[in-house]
Motif scaffolding. Structure first.
Motif, PDB file in Angstrom:
ATOM      1  N   LYS A 208       0.815  -1.206   0.000  1.00  0.00           N
ATOM      2  CA  LYS A 208       0.000   0.000   0.000  1.00  0.00           C
ATOM      3  C   LYS A 208       0.854   1.263   0.000  1.00  0.00           C
ATOM      4  O   LYS A 208       0.550   2.219  -0.693  1.00  0.00           O
ATOM      5  N   ARG A 209       1.949   1.244   0.721  1.00  0.00           N
ATOM      6  CA  ARG A 209       2.777   2.450   0.805  1.00  0.00           C
ATOM      7  C   ARG A 209       3.538   2.730  -0.477  1.00  0.00           C
ATOM      8  O   ARG A 209       4.020   3.832  -0.685  1.00  0.00           O
ATOM      9  N   HIS A 210       3.653   1.739  -1.354  1.00  0.00           N
ATOM     10  CA  HIS A 210       4.326   1.965  -2.632  1.00  0.00           C
ATOM     11  C   HIS A 210       3.464   2.773  -3.600  1.00  0.00           C
ATOM     12  O   HIS A 210       3.979   3.361  -4.537  1.00  0.00           O
ATOM     13  N   ARG A 211       2.152   2.758  -3.379  1.00  0.00           N
ATOM     14  CA  ARG A 211       1.192   3.502  -4.210  1.00  0.00           C
ATOM     15  C   ARG A 211       1.415   3.213  -5.698  1.00  0.00           C
ATOM     16  O   ARG A 211       1.641   4.107  -6.501  1.00  0.00           O
ATOM     17  N   LEU A 212       1.364   1.946  -6.034  1.00  0.00           N
ATOM     18  CA  LEU A 212       1.637   1.511  -7.404  1.00  0.00           C
ATOM     19  C   LEU A 212       0.719   2.169  -8.418  1.00  0.00           C
ATOM     20  O   LEU A 212       1.150   2.521  -9.516  1.00  0.00           O
ATOM     21  N   HIS A 213      -0.534   2.318  -8.061  1.00  0.00           N
ATOM     22  CA  HIS A 213      -1.502   2.856  -9.008  1.00  0.00           C
ATOM     23  C   HIS A 213      -1.242   4.323  -9.336  1.00  0.00           C
ATOM     24  O   HIS A 213      -1.789   4.844 -10.306  1.00  0.00           O
ATOM     25  N   ARG A 214      -0.396   4.998  -8.566  1.00  0.00           N
ATOM     26  CA  ARG A 214      -0.088   6.406  -8.816  1.00  0.00           C
ATOM     27  C   ARG A 214       1.144   6.610  -9.686  1.00  0.00           C
ATOM     28  O   ARG A 214       1.439   7.724 -10.090  1.00  0.00           O
ATOM     29  N   ARG A 215       1.897   5.577  -9.977  1.00  0.00           N
ATOM     30  CA  ARG A 215       3.146   5.688 -10.726  1.00  0.00           C
ATOM     31  C   ARG A 215       2.896   5.565 -12.229  1.00  0.00           C
ATOM     32  O   ARG A 215       3.458   4.702 -12.893  1.00  0.00           O
ATOM     33  N   VAL A 216       2.076   6.426 -12.768  1.00  0.00           N
ATOM     34  CA  VAL A 216       1.702   6.327 -14.179  1.00  0.00           C
ATOM     35  C   VAL A 216       2.778   6.877 -15.113  1.00  0.00           C
ATOM     36  O   VAL A 216       2.696   6.661 -16.318  1.00  0.00           O
ATOM     37  N   ASN A 217       3.772   7.553 -14.598  1.00  0.00           N
ATOM     38  CA  ASN A 217       4.843   8.060 -15.454  1.00  0.00           C
ATOM     39  C   ASN A 217       5.805   6.959 -15.864  1.00  0.00           C
ATOM     40  O   ASN A 217       6.486   7.071 -16.875  1.00  0.00           O
ATOM     41  N   GLY A 218       5.877   5.903 -15.095  1.00  0.00           N
ATOM     42  CA  GLY A 218       6.776   4.798 -15.395  1.00  0.00           C
ATOM     43  C   GLY A 218       6.104   3.769 -16.294  1.00  0.00           C
ATOM     44  O   GLY A 218       4.939   3.871 -16.656  1.00  0.00           O
ATOM     45  N   THR A 219       6.871   2.749 -16.626  1.00  0.00           N
ATOM     46  CA  THR A 219       6.355   1.660 -17.448  1.00  0.00           C
ATOM     47  C   THR A 219       6.069   0.458 -16.566  1.00  0.00           C
ATOM     48  O   THR A 219       6.409   0.438 -15.382  1.00  0.00           O
ATOM     49  N   ALA A 220       5.482  -0.560 -17.175  1.00  0.00           N
ATOM     50  CA  ALA A 220       5.231  -1.798 -16.449  1.00  0.00           C
ATOM     51  C   ALA A 220       6.549  -2.458 -16.054  1.00  0.00           C
ATOM     52  O   ALA A 220       6.639  -3.090 -14.999  1.00  0.00           O
ATOM     53  N   LEU A 221       7.566  -2.292 -16.867  1.00  0.00           N
ATOM     54  CA  LEU A 221       8.882  -2.836 -16.536  1.00  0.00           C
ATOM     55  C   LEU A 221       9.445  -2.172 -15.286  1.00  0.00           C
ATOM     56  O   LEU A 221      10.044  -2.843 -14.433  1.00  0.00           O
ATOM     57  N   ASP A 222       9.244  -0.876 -15.151  1.00  0.00           N
ATOM     58  CA  ASP A 222       9.686  -0.175 -13.943  1.00  0.00           C
ATOM     59  C   ASP A 222       8.986  -0.723 -12.699  1.00  0.00           C
ATOM     60  O   ASP A 222       9.605  -0.927 -11.657  1.00  0.00           O
ATOM     61  N   LEU A 223       7.674  -0.952 -12.827  1.00  0.00           N
ATOM     62  CA  LEU A 223       6.930  -1.522 -11.703  1.00  0.00           C
ATOM     63  C   LEU A 223       7.432  -2.918 -11.373  1.00  0.00           C
ATOM     64  O   LEU A 223       7.591  -3.272 -10.204  1.00  0.00           O
ATOM     65  N   ALA A 224       7.669  -3.722 -12.400  1.00  0.00           N
ATOM     66  CA  ALA A 224       8.147  -5.087 -12.169  1.00  0.00           C
ATOM     67  C   ALA A 224       9.510  -5.079 -11.487  1.00  0.00           C
ATOM     68  O   ALA A 224       9.744  -5.855 -10.562  1.00  0.00           O
ATOM     69  N   ARG A 225      10.392  -4.207 -11.923  1.00  0.00           N
ATOM     70  CA  ARG A 225      11.711  -4.113 -11.294  1.00  0.00           C
ATOM     71  C   ARG A 225      11.614  -3.661  -9.844  1.00  0.00           C
ATOM     72  O   ARG A 225      12.441  -4.037  -9.023  1.00  0.00           O
ATOM     73  N   MET A 226      10.617  -2.862  -9.541  1.00  0.00           N
ATOM     74  CA  MET A 226      10.474  -2.340  -8.192  1.00  0.00           C
ATOM     75  C   MET A 226       9.871  -3.386  -7.244  1.00  0.00           C
ATOM     76  O   MET A 226      10.360  -3.561  -6.126  1.00  0.00           O
ATOM     77  N   ILE A 227       8.828  -4.078  -7.674  1.00  0.00           N
ATOM     78  CA  ILE A 227       8.120  -4.954  -6.736  1.00  0.00           C
ATOM     79  C   ILE A 227       8.552  -6.415  -6.787  1.00  0.00           C
ATOM     80  O   ILE A 227       8.352  -7.127  -5.812  1.00  0.00           O
ATOM     81  N   ASN A 228       9.131  -6.878  -7.882  1.00  0.00           N
ATOM     82  CA  ASN A 228       9.476  -8.299  -7.979  1.00  0.00           C
ATOM     83  C   ASN A 228      10.430  -8.780  -6.889  1.00  0.00           C
ATOM     84  O   ASN A 228      10.191  -9.847  -6.317  1.00  0.00           O
TER      85      ASN A 228
END
Length: 94
Positions: free
Chosen positions: A2-22
């Motif tokens: 919840k504190r990562h606020r993934l849904h708010r990181r629309v400037n990045g790509t899906a790859l950025d999200l994957a690198r962050m949370i994986n």
């Protein structure tokens, strides 16, 4: 998550999200999955919900849950190991 606020990181790509949370999710899966796997499933499905909200915010053509769910299912079929938790928790069918 919840504190990562993934849904708010629309400037990045899906790859950025994957690198962050994986790495975090793989650690949870390794540690809690060994003895208490059933307790992880609600969390993994919640991560899928955040990813769907992210896609709905990033791509306006996915403005409703049905389109976002279908896009997520298609992504899982194309790249099943893109996000680490997809090995255990596929996106929900709504």
């Amino acid at each position: 998550m919840k504190r990562h606020r993934l849904h708010r990181r629309v400037n990045g790509t899906a790859l950025d999200l994957a690198r962050m949370i994986n790495p975090v999710v793989r650690g949870w899966m390794a540690y809690y999955g060994a003895f208490y796997r059933h307790a992880l499933y609600p969390l993994l499905h919640r991560i899928n919900s955040y990813l769907m909200r992210w896609s709905m915010n990033k791509y306006k053509r996915l403005s409703n849950w049905m389109k976002a769910t279908q896009a997520m299912r298609d992504a899982v079929v194309r790249q099943p190991r893109y996000f680490a938790h997809w090995a255990w928790a596929k996106p929900a069918v709504r």
